[in-house]
Scaffold this active site. Structure first.
Site, mmCIF file in Angstrom:
data_model
loop_
_atom_site.group_PDB
_atom_site.id
_atom_site.type_symbol
_atom_site.label_atom_id
_atom_site.label_comp_id
_atom_site.label_asym_id
_atom_site.label_seq_id
_atom_site.Cartn_x
_atom_site.Cartn_y
_atom_site.Cartn_z
ATOM 1 N N CYS A 94 0.851 -1.187 0.000
ATOM 2 C CA CYS A 94 0.000 0.000 0.000
ATOM 3 C C CYS A 94 0.886 1.236 0.000
ATOM 4 O O CYS A 94 1.896 1.286 0.699
ATOM 5 C CB CYS A 94 -0.902 0.028 1.237
ATOM 6 S SG CYS A 94 -2.403 -0.912 1.056
ATOM 7 N N HIS A 95 0.481 2.231 -0.751
ATOM 8 C CA HIS A 95 1.227 3.484 -0.808
ATOM 9 C C HIS A 95 0.938 4.327 0.435
ATOM 10 O O HIS A 95 -0.220 4.420 0.849
ATOM 11 C CB HIS A 95 0.833 4.301 -2.051
ATOM 12 C CG HIS A 95 1.258 3.678 -3.327
ATOM 13 N ND1 HIS A 95 0.523 2.700 -3.952
ATOM 14 C CD2 HIS A 95 2.350 3.892 -4.092
ATOM 15 C CE1 HIS A 95 1.144 2.332 -5.060
ATOM 16 N NE2 HIS A 95 2.253 3.039 -5.173
ATOM 17 N N MET B 287 -8.419 0.482 0.663
ATOM 18 C CA MET B 287 -7.771 -0.259 1.747
ATOM 19 C C MET B 287 -7.774 0.545 3.042
ATOM 20 O O MET B 287 -7.923 -0.014 4.129
ATOM 21 C CB MET B 287 -6.344 -0.660 1.363
ATOM 22 C CG MET B 287 -6.274 -1.663 0.227
ATOM 23 S SD MET B 287 -7.333 -3.119 0.438
ATOM 24 C CE MET B 287 -6.693 -3.814 1.935
ATOM 25 N N ASP C 145 -12.698 -5.021 21.911
ATOM 26 C CA ASP C 145 -11.727 -4.955 23.002
ATOM 27 C C ASP C 145 -12.306 -4.259 24.234
ATOM 28 O O ASP C 145 -12.114 -4.719 25.358
ATOM 29 C CB ASP C 145 -10.469 -4.227 22.538
ATOM 30 C CG ASP C 145 -9.431 -4.132 23.636
ATOM 31 O OD1 ASP C 145 -9.075 -5.183 24.206
ATOM 32 O OD2 ASP C 145 -8.985 -3.005 23.953
#
Length: 161
Positions: free
Chosen positions: A76-77, A113, A128
């Site tokens: 990924c960039h 993404m 969590d």
């Protein structure tokens, strides 16, 4: 290999070269859902979770994750994100929370993404913070809702599998 590929002619992994691509406004929205029990939904709504403001912390975690996507997903960039937001929809009838992540950029590559990473981390943060109440939560239905910008056509999720 021709086109946009994560492999060079020798089969070695490489980051896609976007040098020649045109910079455009790009936007992506991803969503996902966490299913839990009524006690968790009630505790979140009443702000009674011992770890704190669940949705506030999950929102910050999701936004932080968007900015770290290039460190998490190979190839990924690294991107200069211009907008990142996390929104939640609580459904008390179905005992679930939907998270939506919107990401925007002016650049040469898309932000799908980043949006998917943001929504995943937001949902994991809810898990969590609430696992002390009940660990039987289910994270599901994570997908790209829409994307705009770039050379390819706009995309809208149609629910097809």
């Amino acid at each position: 290999m021709q086109g946009f590929s994560h492999f060079d002619d020798s089969g070695n992994a490489v980051m896609v070269d976007v040098t020649e691509k045109k910079s455009t406004t790009r936007m992506a929205v991803a969503e996902g859902t966490i299913f839990c029990n009524k006690a968790i939904i009630d505790a979140i709504l009443q702000k009674n979770i011992k770890k704190g403001d669940v949705l506030g912390v999950a929102r910050i975690a999701g936004i932080m994750a968007v900015k770290q996507t290039a460190h998490l997903i190979p190839m990924c960039h690294p991107l200069l994100i211009s907008k990142s937001s996390i929104d939640f929809e609580i459904n008390e009838e179905k005992n679930c929370i939907k998270a939506l992540c919107t990401v925007k950029i002016e650049g040469k590559t898309g932000v799908e993404m980043e949006a998917l990473t943001g929504v995943n981390i937001a949902l994991l943060t809810i898990y969590d913070m609430c696992k002390a109440v009940d660990k039987r939560m289910l994270i599901s239905d994570i997908h790209l809702v829409e994307k705009h910008g770039g050379k390819s056509a706009d995309f809208y999720f149609d629910g097809a599998k």
